[in-house]
Design a protein around this motif. Structure first.
Motif, mmCIF file in Angstrom:
data_model
loop_
_atom_site.group_PDB
_atom_site.id
_atom_site.type_symbol
_atom_site.label_atom_id
_atom_site.label_comp_id
_atom_site.label_asym_id
_atom_site.label_seq_id
_atom_site.Cartn_x
_atom_site.Cartn_y
_atom_site.Cartn_z
ATOM 1 N N ASN A 57 0.863 -1.192 0.000
ATOM 2 C CA ASN A 57 0.000 0.000 0.000
ATOM 3 C C ASN A 57 0.891 1.232 0.000
ATOM 4 O O ASN A 57 1.552 1.533 0.999
ATOM 5 C CB ASN A 57 -0.911 -0.025 1.232
ATOM 6 N N GLU A 58 0.932 1.945 -1.111
ATOM 7 C CA GLU A 58 1.813 3.115 -1.245
ATOM 8 C C GLU A 58 1.459 4.218 -0.260
ATOM 9 O O GLU A 58 2.332 4.877 0.308
ATOM 10 C CB GLU A 58 1.739 3.663 -2.673
ATOM 11 N N LYS A 59 0.163 4.414 -0.024
ATOM 12 C CA LYS A 59 -0.270 5.499 0.861
ATOM 13 C C LYS A 59 0.192 5.269 2.296
ATOM 14 O O LYS A 59 0.688 6.185 2.961
ATOM 15 C CB LYS A 59 -1.794 5.613 0.814
ATOM 16 N N LEU A 60 0.039 4.039 2.800
ATOM 17 C CA LEU A 60 0.458 3.733 4.171
ATOM 18 C C LEU A 60 1.939 3.402 4.258
ATOM 19 O O LEU A 60 2.536 3.461 5.332
ATOM 20 C CB LEU A 60 -0.360 2.560 4.727
ATOM 21 N N ASP A 97 -4.999 2.183 9.147
ATOM 22 C CA ASP A 97 -4.935 3.594 8.750
ATOM 23 C C ASP A 97 -4.994 4.530 9.952
ATOM 24 O O ASP A 97 -4.384 5.605 9.951
ATOM 25 C CB ASP A 97 -6.038 3.933 7.743
#
Length: 733
Positions: free
Chosen positions: A332-335, A413
């Protein structure tokens, strides 16, 4: 004042009246005396510190008459007649070592068909007068479910060294077969009334058919522990002391090279093992489970054992490339981290379980894939290295957020806790701190950056004080033990070695040191089986296989470290029995009628060489959870660790104990070290891989020629018995 049953009150009163013992032994401040009371035969044991522990080795509500007795220097055998049949009691005190061990075996031969609705516990602590007065003690650990029937305890008032009570439940199987009862939760109780009691019969014992109703071992410590580490090492030492006296079941050679090929074919070719998402193939967690999204833990739990096999055999497996191609899609690039569930398929999650929700992480599930990615990275895999290193900042942030004490489930998240404790008052996943420390040590080895070593130490220090409660999941606890041993070697801090022993003690506390020879249990061996969770009712293939590999790794890291002799013995024996019985997780090895027809997840195919998740108590069907694809590493972990390939020869050397220092060069003698204990033997075999006969062999053990010839067995193989803890040299003609 402790609460007591009528049987305990009566026993104390009767014991106080007993004057002349039938038999006694005085050994190093321990006094063992045998007394007969109105309804019981007792072994009254005076411990150093003058506390009395009394063991009821025979019981009859109507009393006994003694028809025969035989005495020796170390014990007494009595034949007792009762209104309902004959009891034979053999009492022995083993004084061959400084730690004495008491054993008593009791059999019952009923005169008529006999129903047993109740049977009292067989251990009672009393005052010196033998009256059931107030005394206190601490139960460190005891039987849960169908694990070993044991209690490990310490008297605290008066104060005395710990003792370990262990009931050889294998011997009670014939009773359970007749009465249709289980041996789960038969050893326990509340201080001061403890021990084993026969399960209440559902069907009667048959007249004239003798059965064993007790086979108890009690090992007595000689030193009062002052620290948590000493409590745990005392348990390990007492367990090993009893283990050497127990009747150990025989093992049989299993043809693991053939078993592996069966499993590899079904793993790669069975449609029920695979799902396809966004152009990539992924392994299902369970056979024919198409409703659950692919999990990164599952892919890596299969890939790493395959890698072990490929490195050992020199072959190539296309399936490994298939697995590797799908791994980057879990990131997961965002996390900035790998995820448990494949992001592209998270919409399949329906929330039928707490963790089956998008963004919900089971604490150990983050670190286990990171551990496997680190192993790939250390072998030079660039994709795995990138996934591993890129995910480390997130893992560290989570660890610090929870102050190195992880809950069960949390949101990735927001780090919101979804489930804090395994049960009320039990805390979260305690051994995750050790698993995290292992991951950090892998990062330290890969990068040489000291910050990762510091993180490992921060996590390790939070494990103090957990004792036997450290165990949440077997493989994580085993990985923790290895990490703590490595920390000891790096830092020299003995606290880490003590914590390592704590992890190992908690693993052995969750094993089954008996064979369930009743019901369906007659179809498969279960001695020294390991339970996956601290409250699991069954044993499981995946966790056992991972602990098996972790223990091999532990022993490699232990080279050059003087670890406890009891640890060497128990680890080697666990491995020996895993190699013997793991094949029975495969459905083709079991009768179809004992397999669950409607499992919780997916399907169970009786012909498929894919391991069942669960082997149950003898009266229950197995495979109730499902057929676990991620348990496929079973054979792939065993073959490279127990079969030694000999260059230029049409045979392999097989040893069912762990080995080290292998030296195998074409045309030269083969040498290696066998680990474990010299007090026990293991199996060595020469296993044919071609048509040629096995040549003549000269064996040297510890530099001395071994005169015994190998026993010829099926397939032209040869079998030898060799001791543990020795050096072996094999010269072929």
């Amino acid at each position: 004042m402790n609460s007591l049953s009528p049987w305990a009150l009566l026993a104390g009163t009767d014991l106080a009246k007993a004057e002349k013992p039938l038999f006694s032994i005085d050994y190093q401040n321990f006094l063992f005396q045998v007394f007969m009371t109105i309804d019981s035969l007792w072994i009254s044991t005076t411990l150093p510190g003058k506390i009395l522990c009394n063991f009821r080795c025979a019981y009859s509500p109507g009393g006994f008459t003694v028809s025969d007795e035989h005495t020796s220097e170390s014990g007494i055998t009595l034949i007792l007649n009762t209104v309902y049949g004959r009891q034979t009691v053999a009492i022995l005190v083993d004084t061959q070592k400084p730690v004495p061990v008491l054993r008593y075996i009791t059999t019952l031969k009923p005169k008529a068909d006999l129903v047993i609705p109740y049977w009292p516990k067989d251990m009672l602590f009393t005052a010196q007068t033998r009256i059931s007065e107030n005394s206190t003690g601490k139960i460190h650990a005891s039987q849960w479910g169908t694990r070993t029937g044991f209690i490990y305890m310490s008297p605290t008032r008066p104060k005395a060294a710990p003792l370990l009570y262990l009931q050889n439940l294998s011997a009670i199987s014939a009773y359970c077969e007749q009465t249709e009862t289980s041996l789960g939760d038969t050893v326990g109780g509340e201080w001061p009334e403890l021990g084993f009691s026969l399960p209440a019969s559902k069907k009667p014992l048959k007249a004239g058919k003798e059965v064993t109703i007790s086979d108890a071992f009690i090992a007595f410590g000689t030193v009062i522990p002052k620290t948590e580490a000493e409590v745990m090492t005392c348990y390990l030492d007492l367990l090993a002391r009893i283990y050497l006296l127990m009747p150990l079941p025989d093992t049989q050679y299993k043809p693991w090279p053939e078993i592996l090929q069966n499993g590899l074919k079904d793993l790669t070719e069975s449609p029920g093992c695979w799902s396809q998402v966004a152009g990539h193939k992924y392994f299902n967690a369970y056979v024919s489970d198409y409703d659950t999204p692919p999990e990164i833990m599952v892919q890596l739990a299969i890939l790493l054992p395959l890698l072990d096999y490929v490195e050992w055999s020199g072959t190539k497996l296309e399936v490994m490339q298939t697995i590797k191609e799908g791994l980057p899609d879990f990131y997961n690039e965002k996390l900035g981290t790998i995820m448990r569930w494949l992001p592209a398929a998270e919409d399949k999650l329906k929330g039928e379980e707490e963790q089956k929700m998008p963004m919900v992480m089971d604490s150990w599930y983050l670190h286990h894939p990171l551990l496997n990615l680190s192993r790939l990275a250390l072998k030079g895999d660039k994709i795995a290295k990138a996934l591993f290193l890129n995910s480390l900042p997130f893992a560290i942030r989570v660890a610090r957020h929870f102050k190195y004490i992880w809950p069960v489930f949390y949101k990735m998240d927001t780090l919101e806790v979804i489930k804090a404790e395994t049960a009320e008052g039990k805390g979260g996943e305690k051994d995750v701190a050790g698993l995290y420390a292992h991951v950090m040590l892998q990062a330290f080895e890969l990068t040489k950056e000291r910050k990762y070593l510091t993180e490992a130490e921060h996590a390790a220090k939070t494990l103090k004080g957990y004792g036997f409660d450290i165990f949440y999941q077997a493989n994580n606890t085993a990985f923790s033990a290895g990490a703590l041993l490595r920390l000891f070697k790096i830092t020299g801090n003995k606290d880490y070695l003590g914590l390592s022993y704590m992890c190992l003690a908690s693993i052995f506390r969750n094993t089954q040191l008996w064979d369930c020879n009743y019901g369906y249990g007659k179809n498969f061996p279960k001695f020294f089986a390991l339970y996956p969770l601290n409250d699991a009712p069954y044993t499981a293939a995946y966790e056992e296989q991972e602990v098996f590999c972790a223990i091999h790794d532990y022993l490699k890291h232990a080279e050059g470290v003087e670890i406890l002799p009891s640890v060497k013995l128990l680890l080697a024996e666990f491995i020996r029995y895993v190699v013997d019985r793991s094949v029975y997780y495969y459905p083709p090895m079991l009768p179809p009628d004992m397999l669950e027809e409607d499992p919780k997840t997916g399907e169970v195919d009786p012909k498929l060489w894919i391991a069942l998740e669960d082997l149950q108590d003898g009266w229950l069907k197995s495979g109730t959870v499902g057929q676990e694809v991620y348990g496929a590493g079973n054979a792939f972990g065993i073959l490279p660790r127990h079969y030694l390939r000999i260059p230029g020869r049409d045979f392999m050397v097989y040893v069912d104990y762990p080995i080290a220092d292998l030296n195998a060069v074409k045309g030269k003698p083969v040498s290696f070290s066998v680990l474990g204990s010299s007090e026990l033997e293991c199996r060595m075999m020469l296993v044919k891989t071609g048509r040629s006969k096995i040549p003549e062999i000269e064996i040297s053990i510890n530099g001395q020629k071994h005169p015994a010839k190998g026993k010829k067995v099926t397939g032209g193989n040869q079998e030898f018995k060799i001791p543990g803890d020795c050096s072996i040299n094999l010269k072929f003609t």
